[in-house]
Design an enzyme around this catalytic site. Structure first.
Site, PDB file in Angstrom:
ATOM      1  N   SER A 230      31.857  39.784  41.161  1.00  0.00           N
ATOM      2  CA  SER A 230      32.118  38.357  41.074  1.00  0.00           C
ATOM      3  C   SER A 230      31.020  37.655  40.269  1.00  0.00           C
ATOM      4  CB  SER A 230      32.266  37.799  42.498  1.00  0.00           C
ATOM      5  OG  SER A 230      32.833  36.527  42.492  1.00  0.00           O
TER       6      SER A 230
ATOM      7  N   HIS B 140      36.786  38.978  38.706  1.00  0.00           N
ATOM      8  CA  HIS B 140      38.011  38.367  39.233  1.00  0.00           C
ATOM      9  C   HIS B 140      37.915  36.859  39.078  1.00  0.00           C
ATOM     10  CE1 HIS B 140      36.179  38.186  43.608  1.00  0.00           C
ATOM     11  NE2 HIS B 140      35.494  37.475  42.743  1.00  0.00           N
TER      12      HIS B 140
END
Length: 194
Positions: A97, A122
């Protein structure tokens, strides 16, 4: 968490350091755990201190993090870009992330991963509650944040913005080799011969 202490011999006798302070002497910063404001303030202070000490020497950031706060992560990234020192980034374990964005934001040519590390990209996570208009405002902000992060990843990796939009639609886990092929890192650090 128990922090190990290192004893060093000096001309004046023994000196005890916590392990992180000792690593900082070698221009190594550990970014581990959740990215949050407290961690960001510590990392930023370390970057500024090391850059003020000697801006001609590289600073190494070892990353093992599940990600976390986008604003805290962007503050670290902005500082990495602001200082004169080159910043070497090294993924070990997991760079997920926001941590994957920081990994990719290292100085080009100096972004690495250890052989068994994992990189995850993501879309940003978020939630909203309250009145309809407040939910709409929060949703627009999440979309703006996603666009900004995908543009940063596109710039850092050499991939197109459209490819990043598609590839971050769901969790996208990568091995060190896949992260290298994607352009998030420049090379894989191999084990030193014994």
């Amino acid at each position: 968490m128990l922090v190990p202490t290192v004893i060093e011999q000096t001309s004046r006798g023994e000196r005890a350091y916590d392990i992180y302070s000792r690593l900082l002497k070698d221009r190594i910063i550990m970014l581990s755990g959740e990215v949050n404001d407290q961690m960001a303030n510590t990392i930023i202070a370390q970057l500024l201190f090391l850059d003020a000490q000697d801006s001609d020497k590289d600073i190494s950031i070892y990353i093992n993090s599940p990600g976390g706060s986008v604003t805290a992560g962007l503050a670290i990234m902005d500082t990495m870009n602001f200082i004169k020192s080159d910043v070497q980034t090294i993924a070990m374990g997991m760079a997920a992330s926001m941590a994957s964005v920081l990994l990719s934001a290292g100085t080009k040519g100096k972004r690495f991963a250890l052989p068994n590390s994992t990189v995850l990209i993501h879309q940003p996570l978020g939630g909203a509650q309250g009145q309809q208009t407040e939910i709409e405002i929060a949703a627009r902000e999440i979309l703006k944040t996603r666009k900004r992060l995908n543009q940063i990843l596109a710039d850092n990796s050499g991939q197109t913005f459209e490819k990043l939009q598609a590839d971050t639609d769901r969790d996208n886990y990568m091995t060190a080799q896949e992260a290298k092929d994607y352009g998030l890192i420049d090379d894989i650090m191999v084990n030193q011969p014994k």
